[in-house]
Design a protein around this motif. Structure first.
Motif, mmCIF file in Angstrom:
data_model
loop_
_atom_site.group_PDB
_atom_site.id
_atom_site.type_symbol
_atom_site.label_atom_id
_atom_site.label_comp_id
_atom_site.label_asym_id
_atom_site.label_seq_id
_atom_site.Cartn_x
_atom_site.Cartn_y
_atom_site.Cartn_z
ATOM 1 N N THR A 1 0.840 -1.197 0.000
ATOM 2 C CA THR A 1 0.000 0.000 0.000
ATOM 3 C C THR A 1 0.873 1.244 0.000
ATOM 4 N N TRP B 1 -9.338 3.142 4.396
ATOM 5 C CA TRP B 1 -9.815 4.499 4.617
ATOM 6 C C TRP B 1 -11.159 4.690 3.918
ATOM 7 N N GLU C 1 4.701 -0.817 2.912
ATOM 8 C CA GLU C 1 4.502 0.374 2.090
ATOM 9 C C GLU C 1 5.339 0.276 0.825
ATOM 10 N N GLU D 1 -2.879 12.981 -0.576
ATOM 11 C CA GLU D 1 -2.171 11.722 -0.803
ATOM 12 C C GLU D 1 -1.695 11.634 -2.246
ATOM 13 N N ARG E 1 -3.409 4.713 5.971
ATOM 14 C CA ARG E 1 -4.684 4.918 5.272
ATOM 15 C C ARG E 1 -5.294 3.591 4.822
ATOM 16 N N ASN F 1 0.354 3.896 1.702
ATOM 17 C CA ASN F 1 0.388 4.540 3.011
ATOM 18 C C ASN F 1 -0.244 3.623 4.051
ATOM 19 N N ALA G 1 -3.044 13.705 -7.332
ATOM 20 C CA ALA G 1 -3.367 13.098 -6.036
ATOM 21 C C ALA G 1 -4.363 11.972 -6.247
ATOM 22 N N ARG H 1 -6.154 10.926 -3.511
ATOM 23 C CA ARG H 1 -7.154 11.525 -2.632
ATOM 24 C C ARG H 1 -6.529 12.820 -2.125
ATOM 25 N N PHE I 1 -6.214 5.832 -7.461
ATOM 26 C CA PHE I 1 -4.852 6.362 -7.355
ATOM 27 C C PHE I 1 -4.051 6.355 -8.660
#
Length: 442
Positions: free
Chosen positions: A37, A45, A123, A179, A42, A39, A174, A176, A160
């Motif tokens: 992932t 999320w 990550e 992010e 998140r 992050n 971004a 989101r 994303f």
């Protein structure tokens, strides 16, 4: 070159609602699983409305739970309010909906992932997929030069891939707000021969509940007779409930929007990607339903320990400088303070007709697509796909035949059938009518 520590049975890319279900399904099937992932903070999320369920979606959640998925248990553990919708109609269209605590939800899902045997979390930004000489997936590569091997890979990248957010005419790269997007993977998939396209969605502003006057608003408390998403009685623990509130747009709201339509990405013409038909922006509502004098707007808490209120039904593409005046045109919000502006996000997706009903791609053995990447919208649709993709990724590794769900068997079956047999060019959500008409019941 892969070292033994970098070799897994299944790799899942993305830890949203599809990715979490996929990783849990594969790990629970006994596969050594890696969840990558962007992050770790998140995971699972809820970037739009922190809610689970609603018409047709609640049925999906029940089905995912029956198959061993997690989203139903999560909603039961983390709810701040529960209501059965459509109670005035027949039981066939009743729909359980939970408003959830988004901070608790993410923390709880991370705890579950971290305590699941066979599952590692890390990550990384995946930028490439390694394909072998027999059109079989061999692993993934990351932005910082790591290579991880696996016999099955599930991509669940959400919004994303080359994500770009818009607030009026201003935009930034971004996935989101706040992010970074995922870059490079779309180009790698196109290089492998996949078709991609763009979709968009949006989320409304968040306001400070301490600056809202609730005294004149219609309160919507939770139901006293609690119902549950999960069949597991261990999560059936009643909790104190928080109320939502109902307000409405006014003539001033409509005046501001009509005077500034040219300032929005869609009506201004600088974003052409299709948005979700069943979750329109407030400007879409006012243009499409010009004869309506007012639209319902719901104020919903985002958690027990945050003052943020989600202004449901009020997503907009207007510039931030106009958004506060728009919010203050709503009864009860005349003195409100905005904590986060509304924004639209456009992103790459891969039309799901490139997948089998098992969600394995037709081009490559062991490569699966799942979630918003497939052109759907909604946490529940994502979770359902994630569960099936993770299950079938594990079965691919274990040399077992894939599991597919006939269209008439379930809402999940209808969802999968629609995705892989239709050329969908707008965000797809489940509807009760899709299942009924698709099975010959009406």
């Amino acid at each position: 070159h892969y070292g033994p520590e970098d070799t897994y049975d299944v790799i899942v890319v993305g830890a949203g609602h599809a990715g979490c279900e996929a990783a849990l399904a594969a790990a629970r099937m006994g596969c050594r699983t890696l969840l990558l992932t962007l992050n770790l903070d998140r995971i699972a999320w809820q970037p739009c409305n922190p809610a689970v369920g609603g018409p047709a979606k609640s049925q999906l959640v029940h089905e995912v739970d029956a198959l061993g998925g997690e989203i139903g248990k999560m909603a039961d553990r983390c709810y701040v309010q529960k209501r059965v919708l459509n109670r005035s109609k027949g039981p066939a269209v009743w729909a359980l909906r939970a408003q959830t605590d988004k901070i608790e939800y993410a923390a709880e899902m991370r705890r579950i992932l971290e305590t699941t045997p066979n599952l590692a979390i890390r990550e990384a930004m995946v930028t490439g997929v390694d394909i072998g000489s027999n059109d079989e997936v061999r692993g993934v590569s990351t932005f910082f030069g790591m290579n991880f091997a696996a016999r099955a890979v599930v991509l669940t990248t959400g919004t994303f891939m080359n994500g770009k957010i818009w607030v009026g005419r201003a935009s930034m790269a971004a996935g989101r707000a706040g992010e970074a997007p995922s870059t490079g993977l779309t180009e790698a998939l196109v290089g492998l021969g996949f078709e991609t396209d763009r979709l968009k969605t949006g989320t409304p502003a968040r306001v400070d509940s301490r600056t809202v006057n609730f005294s004149g608003l219609e309160e919507q408390p939770g139901d006293e007779d609690l119902r549950w998403f999960s069949f597991d009685p261990s999560v059936h623990i009643p909790r104190p409930q928080m109320s939502c509130y109902l307000t409405r747009t006014t003539a001033e709201t409509h005046k501001i929007i009509r005077a500034n339509l040219h300032e929005t990405p869609v009506y201004g013409g600088w974003v052409e990607a299709s948005g979700p038909r069943y979750c329109p922006s407030i400007e879409d509502k006012i243009v499409r339903f010009a004869d309506k004098e007012s639209h319902q707007i719901f104020l919903e808490p985002e958690g027990r320990n945050t003052p943020e209120l989600y202004v449901q039904g009020f997503s907009t593409g207007l510039p931030e400088r106009l958004q506060l005046a728009l919010l203050r045109s709503l009864p009860g919000l005349e003195q409100c303070q905005m904590l986060r502006p509304a924004y639209a996000v456009e992103y790459d997706y891969l039309p799901a007709h490139q997948c089998h009903a098992s969600l394995e791609t037709k081009k490559f053995h062991g490569l699966f697509f799942s979630g918003q990447l497939n052109g759907t919208t909604g946490y529940e649709e994502a979770a359902a796909q994630g569960l099936l993709a993770g299950l079938n990724a594990a079965r691919r590794v274990q040399q077992l035949p894939p599991i597919t769900l006939p269209r008439e068997s379930s809402y999940m079956g209808t969802l999968m059938d629609d995705l892989v047999t239709k050329d969908l060019r707008e965000p797809y959500r489940v509807l009760t009518s899709r299942w009924a008409t698709g099975t010959g019941l009406v």
